[in-house]
Motif scaffolding. Structure first.
Motif, mmCIF file in Angstrom:
data_model
loop_
_atom_site.group_PDB
_atom_site.id
_atom_site.type_symbol
_atom_site.label_atom_id
_atom_site.label_comp_id
_atom_site.label_asym_id
_atom_site.label_seq_id
_atom_site.Cartn_x
_atom_site.Cartn_y
_atom_site.Cartn_z
ATOM 1 N N SER A 132 0.854 -1.326 -0.113
ATOM 2 C CA SER A 132 -0.042 0.053 -0.095
ATOM 3 C C SER A 132 0.921 1.193 0.012
ATOM 4 C CB SER A 132 -0.796 -0.026 1.306
ATOM 5 O OG SER A 132 -0.227 0.006 2.589
ATOM 6 N N ASN A 155 -5.716 7.717 4.755
ATOM 7 C CA ASN A 155 -5.635 6.680 3.863
ATOM 8 C C ASN A 155 -6.166 5.325 4.284
ATOM 9 O OD1 ASN A 155 -5.354 4.999 1.850
ATOM 10 N ND2 ASN A 155 -3.101 4.743 1.617
ATOM 11 N N ASP A 156 -7.346 5.337 4.229
ATOM 12 C CA ASP A 156 -7.953 4.066 4.705
ATOM 13 C C ASP A 156 -7.681 2.717 4.020
ATOM 14 O OD1 ASP A 156 -9.515 4.229 2.695
ATOM 15 O OD2 ASP A 156 -11.485 4.799 3.782
ATOM 16 N N GLN A 157 -7.060 2.858 2.824
ATOM 17 C CA GLN A 157 -6.560 1.693 2.033
ATOM 18 C C GLN A 157 -5.117 1.129 2.412
ATOM 19 O OE1 GLN A 157 -8.538 0.243 -0.256
ATOM 20 N NE2 GLN A 157 -9.950 1.680 0.939
ATOM 21 N N SER A 208 -2.503 -0.505 4.125
ATOM 22 C CA SER A 208 -2.492 -2.031 4.991
ATOM 23 C C SER A 208 -1.557 -2.209 6.067
ATOM 24 C CB SER A 208 -2.257 -3.104 3.795
ATOM 25 O OG SER A 208 -0.754 -2.868 3.282
ATOM 26 N N GLY A 210 -2.447 -8.340 3.368
ATOM 27 C CA GLY A 210 -2.289 -6.900 3.006
ATOM 28 C C GLY A 210 -0.570 -6.614 3.399
#
Ligand SMILES: [Zn+2]
Ligand SMILES: [Zn+2]
Length: 373
Positions: free
Chosen positions: A239, A342-344, A346, A359
């Motif tokens: 990520s 950034n909720d993406q 990992s 992730g």
């Protein structure tokens, strides 16, 4: 301390005053004059000793310049054992300005030299990603290189498509420096009933350079992909954020002992304060007073005098590879590692083995699911 020097300079002051001003007039501010002035001042002020080991250092003042992207604050927090307490809240960049983050990771061909890897198959150990290592892989039945010697390099963020093949690949993620990570560190650490194993729950801590430190990277044998580390033991997560899998300040000892002919550019200091564990305790290099402490517990920690905080519990790095503490004695804050923008990202959540899921570090596919999840 150096009790001789103030006495000697105090004596020489009686006859040296006129001489000193002559020297001052002749050449302004040389280093020897600075030293004289300092010595004189300490003689006048008597032996305060307040500059050493007073135990009152603000831990947040010890981060490297530029490591924190905003000023550390103190907030209410809840730690793993349910206790409500106070935490330092610090924010760092997903891509630090304090260290090099552009590799090398995966070499282009078997005759180039890339980063490093801790191999956990046959003939385990720390290796440079060089011709010897790829020969070892080939001998053990892994296929990282094509017949012309080109290494198969995969971006793990796009790696799912190739995961059904039997071929192995060296994983090299794309950096994303556009977001931040937020870390909560308990101001007053609270010990858990039993230590938390840091190879299965991988959060270790935050280094003074503002880079998060995680435990063991995934096994190639399980996943097929090798998420290469740079020569200081860090790499990019799928990520996009950079993180450590080693304490970088003493990794050269490991590299040299392993015969890995690569160099880490981070300044080496085997006794330095490296950073803070997520439970709030400090982490130092593997040595103290030029020796490895002989009273370390199973988590590589002990209570002993420190240069920064007085006599407190703290961890030491080891000379194993990876060189991180094997477990954590204290409680981590709930939501102790998040991204505010950034909720993406990992991020290992700390909720237990398997919580990190696919992730962290690898594409996850291509091998059996992690055991014991
Ligand atoms: Zn110590
Ligand atoms: Zn990693």
């Amino acid at each position: 301390m150096t009790s001789n020097r103030p006495v000697r300079s105090r004596g020489s002051l009686l006859v040296g005053g006129a001489l000193a001003s002559l020297v001052l007039a002749a050449c302004s501010a040389s280093t020897s004059e600075d030293a004289t002035a300092t010595t004189t001042a300490s003689a006048a002020g008597e032996t305060t000793g307040a500059t050493e080991g007073s135990g009152t250092t603000d831990p947040m003042s010890l981060f490297d310049d530029g490591a924190l992207t905003s000023e550390a604050t103190t907030v209410d927090c809840t730690v793993e054992n349910g206790s409500e307490t106070t935490c330092y809240q610090v924010e760092v960049s997903s891509l630090p300005s304090t260290v090099e983050t552009d590799g090398p990771y995966c070499p282009a061909t078997t005759s180039d030299v890339g980063g490093i890897w801790v191999w956990d198959g046959e003939e385990p150990g720390l290796y440079a990603l060089d011709e010897n290592f790829w020969d070892l892989m080939t001998a053990q039945g892994y296929e990282f290189a094509s017949s012309d010697g080109a290494i198969t390099v995969t971006d793990p963020a796009e790696g799912a498509a190739s995961s059904s093949t039997t071929e192995n690949s060296c994983l090299e993620a794309t950096a994303d420096g556009t977001y931040h990570l937020q870390v909560l560190l308990p101001v007053t650490p609270e010990n858990l009933d039993s230590p938390t194993d840091l190879s299965t729950i991988s959060q270790v801590g935050l280094a003074l350079d503002g880079v998060t430190i995680f435990g063991d990277a995934p096994s190639v044998a399980d996943r097929g992909g090798l998420p290469a580390l740079d020569t200081c033991g860090g790499h990019i997560d799928p990520s996009g954020y950079y993180h450590w899998h080693f304490g970088a300040e003493s990794i050269q000892t490991n590299l040299d002992e392993a015969g890995a002919e690569v160099t880490c550019a981070v300044d080496q200091d085997v006794e330095a304060l490296l950073g803070f564990s997520f439970d709030g305790y400090a982490i130092y290099g593997p040595e103290e007073d030029r020796t490895i402490p002989d009273d370390l517990d199973e988590c590589s920690g002990h209570v002993s005098e420190t240069a920064d905080f007085g006599e407190v519990y703290h961890y030491h790095l080891t000379y194993d590879s990876p060189n991180l503490p094997a477990c954590r004695v204290g409680a981590m804050a709930e939501s102790g590692l998040t991204s505010p923008d950034n909720d993406q990202a990992s991020l290992p959540s700390g909720d237990g083995p398997g919580a990190a899921g696919p992730g962290a570090d690898g594409p996850g596919a291509g091998g059996p699911p992690p055991a014991g999840g």
